[in-house]
Design a protein around this motif. Sequence first.
Motif, PDB file in Angstrom:
ATOM      1  N   LYS A   9       0.863  -1.178   0.000  1.00 28.42           N
ATOM      2  CA  LYS A   9       0.000   0.000   0.000  1.00 28.42           C
ATOM      3  C   LYS A   9       0.895   1.221   0.000  1.00 28.42           C
ATOM      4  N   LYS A  10       0.698   2.034  -1.038  1.00 28.20           N
ATOM      5  CA  LYS A  10       1.664   3.113  -1.245  1.00 28.20           C
ATOM      6  C   LYS A  10       1.704   4.103  -0.084  1.00 28.20           C
ATOM      7  N   GLY A  11       0.549   4.329   0.566  1.00 25.55           N
ATOM      8  CA  GLY A  11       0.518   5.304   1.651  1.00 25.55           C
ATOM      9  C   GLY A  11       0.813   6.698   1.133  1.00 25.55           C
ATOM     10  N   THR A  12       1.076   7.595   2.078  1.00 26.64           N
ATOM     11  CA  THR A  12       1.333   8.985   1.675  1.00 26.64           C
ATOM     12  C   THR A  12       2.702   9.454   2.131  1.00 26.64           C
ATOM     13  N   ASN A  13       3.295   8.700   3.062  1.00 26.38           N
ATOM     14  CA  ASN A  13       4.622   9.093   3.546  1.00 26.38           C
ATOM     15  C   ASN A  13       5.327   7.867   4.085  1.00 26.38           C
ATOM     16  N   GLU A  14       6.538   8.063   4.597  1.00 26.78           N
ATOM     17  CA  GLU A  14       7.341   6.884   4.936  1.00 26.78           C
ATOM     18  C   GLU A  14       6.769   6.059   6.087  1.00 26.78           C
ATOM     19  N   SER A  15       5.878   6.649   6.881  1.00 23.80           N
ATOM     20  CA  SER A  15       5.373   5.857   8.011  1.00 23.80           C
ATOM     21  C   SER A  15       4.114   5.058   7.670  1.00 23.80           C
ATOM     22  N   ASN A  16       3.519   5.312   6.512  1.00 17.50           N
ATOM     23  CA  ASN A  16       2.332   4.489   6.197  1.00 17.50           C
ATOM     24  C   ASN A  16       2.427   3.809   4.825  1.00 17.50           C
ATOM     25  N   SER A  17       3.642   3.544   4.371  1.00 24.45           N
ATOM     26  CA  SER A  17       3.858   2.856   3.095  1.00 24.45           C
ATOM     27  C   SER A  17       4.499   1.497   3.374  1.00 24.45           C
ATOM     28  N   TYR A  18       3.703   0.423   3.281  1.00 23.78           N
ATOM     29  CA  TYR A  18       4.223  -0.913   3.611  1.00 23.78           C
ATOM     30  C   TYR A  18       3.367  -1.980   2.941  1.00 23.78           C
ATOM     31  N   ALA A  19       3.889  -3.220   2.966  1.00 22.49           N
ATOM     32  CA  ALA A  19       3.201  -4.323   2.297  1.00 22.49           C
ATOM     33  C   ALA A  19       2.514  -5.246   3.295  1.00 22.49           C
ATOM     34  N   VAL A  20       1.369  -5.782   2.882  1.00 23.64           N
ATOM     35  CA  VAL A  20       0.619  -6.722   3.735  1.00 23.64           C
ATOM     36  C   VAL A  20       0.154  -7.915   2.908  1.00 23.64           C
ATOM     37  N   GLN A  21      -0.103  -9.023   3.588  1.00 29.61           N
ATOM     38  CA  GLN A  21      -0.652 -10.180   2.882  1.00 29.61           C
ATOM     39  C   GLN A  21      -2.112  -9.898   2.506  1.00 29.61           C
ATOM     40  N   ILE A  22      -2.476 -10.241   1.258  1.00 33.18           N
ATOM     41  CA  ILE A  22      -3.895 -10.105   0.904  1.00 33.18           C
ATOM     42  C   ILE A  22      -4.562 -11.477   0.785  1.00 33.18           C
ATOM     43  N   PHE A  23      -3.774 -12.511   0.422  1.00 31.61           N
ATOM     44  CA  PHE A  23      -4.271 -13.885   0.425  1.00 31.61           C
ATOM     45  C   PHE A  23      -3.121 -14.792   0.871  1.00 31.61           C
ATOM     46  N   PRO A  24      -3.462 -15.849   1.647  1.00 31.89           N
ATOM     47  CA  PRO A  24      -2.394 -16.745   2.096  1.00 31.89           C
ATOM     48  C   PRO A  24      -1.812 -17.555   0.946  1.00 31.89           C
ATOM     49  N   LEU A  25      -0.659 -18.173   1.155  1.00 30.79           N
ATOM     50  CA  LEU A  25       0.002 -18.844   0.028  1.00 30.79           C
ATOM     51  C   LEU A  25      -0.770 -20.021  -0.520  1.00 30.79           C
ATOM     52  N   HIS A  26      -1.595 -20.674   0.335  1.00 30.53           N
ATOM     53  CA  HIS A  26      -2.350 -21.833  -0.154  1.00 30.53           C
ATOM     54  C   HIS A  26      -3.661 -21.429  -0.840  1.00 30.53           C
ATOM     55  N   HIS A  27      -3.912 -20.148  -0.938  1.00 31.05           N
ATOM     56  CA  HIS A  27      -5.161 -19.677  -1.546  1.00 31.05           C
ATOM     57  C   HIS A  27      -5.323 -20.155  -2.978  1.00 31.05           C
ATOM     58  N   TRP A  28      -4.204 -20.196  -3.715  1.00 34.16           N
ATOM     59  CA  TRP A  28      -4.316 -20.477  -5.156  1.00 34.16           C
ATOM     60  C   TRP A  28      -3.107 -21.252  -5.631  1.00 34.16           C
ATOM     61  N   LYS A  29      -3.349 -22.360  -6.302  1.00 33.10           N
ATOM     62  CA  LYS A  29      -2.233 -23.185  -6.794  1.00 33.10           C
ATOM     63  C   LYS A  29      -1.794 -22.697  -8.168  1.00 33.10           C
TER      64      LYS A  29
ATOM     65  N   GLU B  42      18.406 -19.880 -20.773  1.00 34.25           N
ATOM     66  CA  GLU B  42      19.549 -20.524 -20.109  1.00 34.25           C
ATOM     67  C   GLU B  42      19.130 -21.465 -19.006  1.00 34.25           C
ATOM     68  N   LYS B  43      18.059 -21.068 -18.327  1.00 34.81           N
ATOM     69  CA  LYS B  43      17.684 -21.817 -17.135  1.00 34.81           C
ATOM     70  C   LYS B  43      16.201 -21.571 -16.878  1.00 34.81           C
ATOM     71  N   VAL B  44      15.521 -22.594 -16.375  1.00 37.87           N
ATOM     72  CA  VAL B  44      14.099 -22.437 -16.058  1.00 37.87           C
ATOM     73  C   VAL B  44      13.895 -22.845 -14.598  1.00 37.87           C
ATOM     74  N   VAL B  45      13.194 -22.005 -13.835  1.00 40.47           N
ATOM     75  CA  VAL B  45      12.974 -22.305 -12.413  1.00 40.47           C
ATOM     76  C   VAL B  45      11.474 -22.256 -12.119  1.00 40.47           C
ATOM     77  N   ILE B  46      10.956 -23.351 -11.577  1.00 40.85           N
ATOM     78  CA  ILE B  46       9.518 -23.386 -11.224  1.00 40.85           C
ATOM     79  C   ILE B  46       9.349 -22.903  -9.780  1.00 40.85           C
ATOM     80  N   ASN B  47       8.474 -21.911  -9.612  1.00 38.34           N
ATOM     81  CA  ASN B  47       8.191 -21.369  -8.278  1.00 38.34           C
ATOM     82  C   ASN B  47       6.730 -21.506  -7.924  1.00 38.34           C
ATOM     83  N   ARG B  48       6.482 -21.748  -6.664  1.00 41.84           N
ATOM     84  CA  ARG B  48       5.109 -21.740  -6.144  1.00 41.84           C
ATOM     85  C   ARG B  48       4.974 -20.573  -5.159  1.00 41.84           C
ATOM     86  N   PRO B  49       3.734 -20.232  -4.795  1.00 39.88           N
ATOM     87  CA  PRO B  49       3.605 -19.172  -3.788  1.00 39.88           C
ATOM     88  C   PRO B  49       4.323 -19.609  -2.511  1.00 39.88           C
TER      89      PRO B  49
END
Length: 331
Positions: free
Chosen positions: A156-176, A312-319
């Motif tokens: 969340k971009k916020g408006t200044n340095e004290s309210n600009s931070y990231a939060v979880q919106i869905f847990p990792l198992h929400h979607w495969k 060159e290389k392929v890497v499979i990632n999950r949440p």
Amino acid sequence: MNKFKATVKAPANIAFIKYWGKTDEKTRVPQNNSISMCLSDLYSVCTIEFSSEFREDKIDFLNEKVVKPREIERIAGVLDRVRSLANKSLKARVLTKNNFPKATGIASSASGLSAVTFAGCHAFGLRLNKVELSKLARLASGTASRSIPDGFVEWKKGTNESNSYAVQIFPLHHWKIADVVAIVTHKMKKVSSTDGHKLAATSPFYQSRLNGMEAKIKKIKRAIKKRDFPKFGQIIEGETLNMHAICLTSTPSIIYWSPATIEIMKKVQGWRENGEVESYFTIDAGPTVHCICQEKDAKKLASELKRIVGVEKVVINRPAVGARTVDKHLF
Ligand code: DP6
């Protein structure tokens, strides 16, 4: 003797809605909210020790021959912030390891700098919550703020340095879903993302990008919530092209793609059209292509991508989970 030590493992993350442009250079408050997913198989591990035995800070990277002065400076900046929070002046030894080679163009700042920030705090016994950690990591690199929470994340971009931070919106198992990363060779001159952000506002299309952001964020959150893969895919491809349109039309212009990047983009669309594999591409500030698919299709997609010339290389990632402390130190 005073001795404080901790180790943190932190994931890279892929942005579905990109962070491109800041309202403030120094505090890295972004122009728009962004949405990402933490990645299971691209990560950094960092051990920090502060000790009264050390005369100066020593910052090292494991298995890396080329380290830019800018990378050292950023880590030194983290150490200073952490020391000031803990009200301590001890010097540090830092050792960082990425499980992917940096030269291939995968951004290491999100995983690397979130790991350094968290490890520094933990070493001194500062038990910050995720919001505080995310804000602190943001000061080192914007995308690092999104490697603190687990799973699907909104900064969340916020408006200044004290309210600009990231939060979880869905847990990792929400979607495969999976991010099948195709790492391509690139020998072109690279404009760092930090420099790219500064140029965003020179594009005549930048304001229109920002105007559409709120609606786009709403739409993608709805698509993730409903696990509507085609809708989600359409949004992320459009968003990638939108961000790169800004890069291409900035002054000076930035072309992050290499021929193999474009080849993969076309292949991904072709496989979708002819019903072979349903996947959608997304690309950050480099030539590497992240192909997002449903987990059931990941292996097939990976083997198709490996056959493309230039991959060159392929890497499979999950949440994945966000940054975590671990017991095994690097030294
Ligand atoms: C293109 O986090 O690398 O990956 O805050 O200057 O360190 P700084 O920039 P950085 O930005 C990269 C942005 C991006 C898109 C995204 O991941 O949102």
